[in-house]
Structures are given as C-alpha cells and as structure tokens.
Design an enzyme around this catalytic site. Structure first.
Site, PDB file in Angstrom:
ATOM      1  CB  CYS A   1       7.309 -18.893  21.430  1.00 52.73           C
ATOM      2  SG  CYS A   1       6.872 -20.685  22.077  1.00 52.73           S
TER       3      CYS A   1
ATOM      4  CG  HIS B   1       9.446 -21.000  17.545  1.00 54.01           C
ATOM      5  ND1 HIS B   1      10.027 -19.839  18.114  1.00 54.01           N
ATOM      6  CD2 HIS B   1       9.146 -21.845  18.477  1.00 54.01           C
ATOM      7  CE1 HIS B   1      10.086 -20.160  19.312  1.00 54.01           C
ATOM      8  NE2 HIS B   1       9.506 -21.303  19.586  1.00 54.01           N
TER       9      HIS B   1
ATOM     10  CD  GLU C   1      11.348 -18.173  15.200  1.00 49.94           C
ATOM     11  OE1 GLU C   1      10.036 -17.921  14.808  1.00 49.94           O
ATOM     12  OE2 GLU C   1      11.962 -18.600  16.203  1.00 49.94           O
TER      13      GLU C   1
HETATM   14  N1  GLN Z   1       8.931 -20.973  27.954  1.00 47.61           N
HETATM   15  C1  GLN Z   1       7.832 -20.924  27.123  1.00 47.61           C
HETATM   16  C2  GLN Z   1       7.133 -22.302  27.051  1.00 47.61           C
HETATM   17  O1  GLN Z   1       7.649 -23.407  27.180  1.00 47.61           O
HETATM   18  C3  GLN Z   1       7.986 -20.555  25.788  1.00 47.61           C
HETATM   19  C4  GLN Z   1       8.950 -21.194  24.893  1.00 47.61           C
HETATM   20  C5  GLN Z   1       9.572 -20.683  23.792  1.00 47.61           C
HETATM   21  O2  GLN Z   1       9.409 -19.365  23.590  1.00 47.61           O
HETATM   22  N2  GLN Z   1       9.965 -21.306  22.860  1.00 47.61           N
HETATM   23  O3  GLN Z   1       6.016 -22.522  26.764  1.00 47.61           O
END
Ligand code: GLN
Length: 543
Positions: free
Chosen positions: A381, A515, A517
């Site tokens: 992310c 994600h 994970e």
């Molecule tokens: N802050 C980033 C976004 O909102 C990444 C979010 C995250 O890593 N879950 O896109």
C-alpha cells in the site's frame, strides 16, 4: 439453530480473549463443526477505522469492506472463515442504528432506553446474519466491571436465559504468581466471577491464564468459590508460539468441557494434524532470515499484527524462522545514518501500509536502498506508493515527485482517488467529504499481466485482494516508469488503477496497492509472503 458461546474477560485486559476464542473455534472446527466468531466492542467509535493504531492496534479489513477490530484477524487466521461486516459491532454503531430508528419514528410514542432498546439491538446483532453454523462464538471486548460494557453483558445474560441449553459462558481470567509469597493467587479470579454473577451471569467454564501450572488444590478452590466444576477450570499456560494454543487448550480438555457444558456426548474426535504440522515447522525451523520492517508505529507491534503473522506464515512455508527487525522510518531521514550500516544483516526489506507524511522520506530511502542493492523489497500500500515516488525521483527524471497526501508536489504521481469500481458499480467520494468510511475498502479484483513475476507467484491471472486506502498511483505515469525498468503487473479490470508494480531487473521488488497480509493463514500462507521469504532465504545464502 446455532449454539452460542459467549466469552468475557476479567481481572486485566490483554489476556488474549481474541486468541482464546479463535483457538477454541479451530478446535471445534477440527471436530467437523461449522463455526463463526463475532466481537462486540463497547467503545463509542462507530468502527475502529478512524482510530490511530497506537489506540487500537491494527484495523482489520474484511472482504465486504468493514473496518474491524484486530481480533477478527485472529479469527480468520485460525479458522479460515472470512469475517463479515456483521461480525463486529461497537456501542457507537448500536446507538447509531437505534437513534436512526427513533428519528424515523419506529418507536413512536415510546421512551427509547438502554434496556430494552439498546440491549435488543445488541441481541439482534449477535444472532442475525447467520448461515447454518453449529457454533457462534461471541467475544465481548473489555473487562468485566467496565461501565461501558454493561449493556453488552445484560444483552448476553438475556440471550443465555432465552437460549437455555444452547448458550454457555466462558470467562477468561488471570491467576497471578506472587513471587514474594511464592504462590499463585486465586482471589482476582474469585472477585471477577463475583462481579459477573452480580449481573446475573454464571460462567460455565473458567479459562485461567497463568505463568505457572495451577495445582489441583487451587483449581478445586477456584471451582468451589466460583460455582464451576473443577474440571471446567482450565489452565491456560504461556506457550512458545500462538499457533500452539489450540493444541495446548485441547490437552487441557478445553474443547471437551465446552461440549460437555452443552451436553453433547457424540462429538467426533478432532483432527489436529494441521496444527501439529504448523507447530513443528514453527518450533523446528531449518534456518532463519532477518526481515526489516520500516514503519511508523513500530513501538506497538499490534499495529502490524497481520503483517508480522504473514511473515511468520512465509517462514512456515519455507521452513525457516523469520526474525523481524523493526525500524522507525524516520531514522533513515537522518543524513548521518548510513542505511548500509543499519541494514547490515537484513535479507529483505518490507515497507508496510501507513498514513500521513511523517516518516515517508525514510520509507522512500529504504526503497531506494533495496532497489540499488538488489535486496528483496516488498512494498504494501503506502510501501508501493513510496517505491513509485522513489523511482520517479531517481530514475524517471522527476526529482520533486510526491503524493497529494503530503500536499502539492511537482508532480503528484500518487493522488486522491475519487472514483473506483466494484463490479458494475462506481463508488464516488468527494474531496471534502467525511474521513470515516470513505476509503476504498474491502476486496476488489485485479488482473495480472502476462510474463510478470506476480503472475508466476500467484499461479493465476486473476486475483481478489483487500484494500484500505484513499490514494492511488496515477496510471498516467505507467509509460514513463515502464521505460525505466518497472512493470505495472497488476491492474484493476478496467485498467485504470495500478494495483501492482514490480521492478524487472531485480531479484524481488514488488509493490502492491492492497493488503495481502489480511488473507494469509498459517495453514495457507499467502503466495506473496511465501515468495518474499523464499527470496530472503536466497539472499541469506549469498551473504
Ligand atoms: N496513506 C495511503 C493511502 O491512503 C496508504 C494507505 C495504506 O497504506 N493503507 O492511500
């Protein structure tokens, strides 16, 4: 009709109620039963989505896009049953539902009260949206005696009364060892059960966390004072790995006592081979690797719960022990700090998800270091977004590239997502809207590009992964980045959202917008974590 197991906690918090529920569910599952786990959280936030990880640990996202308590992650990891929006509720959401109904006029003429309106809403939540589960395990957050937990305890008391033999109560307590007296003390457990009984709940089983084996005499004493059969006072000793908990509970007769409390006599014997194999791999690894996690909330490892478990799963798949080395990303921002020195014994680098500008430059430096030194890099992310910014700045001739999350950069190669699609629906967010619940959340499909490393890793061309973010890499930079060695190897079905970016001439450099994970399990390690740890193992053989 499902049978209900209500789990409460006493004495102190952090005894591992979530893990206890998850482990019990896995034991029932091993006997062939269908299970579902739920959590009722007494705090007032509508969901944990707006809470800082320091407050609450990780926010676990479900396929259907709910932002939930991290215990739901344990539930999924131990049972493989995907959690749903309807498996976690808070006081805030319960009140929101009741107040909405009140405004609509559903209670016209009546006074709306905690009992029965709030308790009824809690009962309805706990018992609806079920399929054909044999057992539903409902964990109540917090500790008995908390003021905010009272309506929840009253609701489960009523359910116990209504469901009669189809409901049991398990209370998790602590039996501390007092070194000065050289003894285990049962008084805190007695008091906690007294508190529970004063609100009308008589536990059927006591699960007693203890650092030392509880002698038979002490167990008898607990049973006698708490009105619980001696054999239903189960000792829960510390174990070496959380994946040993199901086996250790089984040895103590926990699942047997649960079945007995329901009067079930013909339960099949459990098949625990899956857990035995996992524990063997965890406790007898054939090697080890060191993984650097460069993040922002590293003092609180609960903030990265699913992530650290997934790395362990990758280790299970490769029969190695994974040593996680936590780095505060801001460390790398200091020009005096030499990343080569800090990361000397590290075999791979992972930059996890994150929010906000603090520490971002350090993450960008970590990505650069991994890229230039051929160290396996996994960007999740935010970690993908930072790797893209690094590539734009240092390879694609955009030294001032950034993300609109930090403000105005030239150019912002990562920007706010205002539109995204799920199936045939387009979801739209306005730039100045609410912060709560306005992210791209939950499972979305992604197509994997031919001849890419990720396609090989997944062994398929179409995947579903869970998201939680507001920003995205701007697809307009695909060509420029592909010219300097990157491959946009995963795209949303319409081709407009970059979901995976990988580096071609590098042993393992992959950034994912989702994600992974959240979907890894000890008995089914996620392909990306399996492959990442494999790359770390190869790296460890080179050095
Ligand atoms: N802050 C980033 C976004 O909102 C990444 C979010 C995250 O890593 N879950 O896109």
């Amino acid at each position: 009709m499902a049978r209900f197991i209500f789990i409460t906690g006493g004495v102190v918090s952090s005894l591992g109620k979530g893990l206890a529920g998850a482990a019990l569910a896995s034991l029932l599952q091993a006997r062939g039963y269908k299970v579902r786990l739920r959590k009722l959280d007494p705090y007032i936030n509508v969901d944990p989505g707006t809470m800082n990880p320091y407050e609450h640990g990780e926010c676990y996202v479900t396929d259907d896009g709910a932002e939930t308590d991290l215990d739901l992650g344990h539930y999924e990891r131990f049972t493989g049953v995907p959690s749903k929006q309807t498996d976690n509720v808070t006081t805030g959401r319960i009140y929101q539902t009741v107040i909405r109904k009140e405004r609509r006029g559903d209670y016209l003429g009546g006074t709306v009260q905690v009992i029965p309106h709030i308790t009824n809403a809690i009962k309805e939540f706990a018992t609806s949206n079920l399929e054909d589960e044999d057992f539903v395990l409902v964990e109540i957050g917090g500790t008995v005696g908390d003021i905010e937990g009272l309506p929840f305890l009253e609701a489960i008391r009523q359910l116990g009364y209504e469901l009669k033999n189809d409901a049991i109560f398990i209370h998790l307590t602590l039996v501390p060892y007092i070194a000065a007296a050289g003894e285990l003390k049962t008084k805190p457990t007695q008091h906690s059960v007294k508190e529970l009984r004063s609100i009308g709940i008589q536990p059927d089983i006591l699960l007693c966390r203890s650092e030392q084996p509880i002698p038979a005499g002490q167990r008898r004493k607990i049973g006698l004072f708490c009105n619980v059969p001696e054999e239903a006072v189960i000792q829960a000793l510390d174990v070496r790995s959380i994946y040993e908990v199901p086996l250790s509970y089984h040895e103590e007769g926990f699942d047997e006592q649960v079945l007995k409390a329901f009067g079930i006599e013909d339960a099949p014997e459990p098949d625990l081979s899956k857990w035995q194999e996992i524990v063997e791999r965890v406790l007898q690894p054939e090697g080890e690797v060191n993984i650097a996690v460069v993040g922002k909330y590293i003092e609180l490892q609960d903030a990265y719960k699913s992530l650290s478990e997934s790395l362990i799963h990758g280790g299970i798949a490769n029969k190695v022990k994974v040593n996680i080395k936590w780095f505060e990303s801001e460390t790398f921002e200091d020009d005096e700090v030499n990343p080569a020195h800090e990361l000397e014994n590290v075999h791979a680098i992972l930059v996890p998800g994150g929010f906000g500008e603090r520490g971002a430059e350090g993450k960008i430096k970590a990505a650069q270091y991994a890229r230039e030194n051929m160290i396996p890099y996994f960007g999740i992310c935010y970690g993908m977004q930072m790797a893209v910014i690094e590539g734009c700045r240092n390879l694609a001739g955009m030294p001032n590239a950034g993300t609109s999350e930090f403000g105005c950069y030239d150019p912002n190669v990562v920007g706010l997502m205002t539109e995204w699609t799920r199936g045939n629906e387009t979801e739209i967010r306005s730039e100045d809207g609410d912060l709560g619940g306005t992210m791209r959340l939950g499972a979305y499909p992604c197509d994997l590009v031919e001849d890419s490393q990720v396609r090989e890793i997944y062994g398929t061309d179409h995947i579903d992964e869970r998201h939680r973010h507001r920003f995205e890499v701007n697809i307009a930079y695909k060509d420029v980045l592909e010219k300097v060695g990157y491959k946009f190897s995963g795209l949303s079905p319409h081709g407009d959202l970059p979901e995976i970016v990988e580096l071609i001439d590098h042993p393992w450099f992959i950034g994912v917008q989702f994600h992974p994970e959240l979907k890894s399990k000890p008995f089914d390690p996620h392909p990306l974590f399996k492959s990442f740890i494999e790359a770390a193992v190869s790296k460890s053989r080179l050095v």
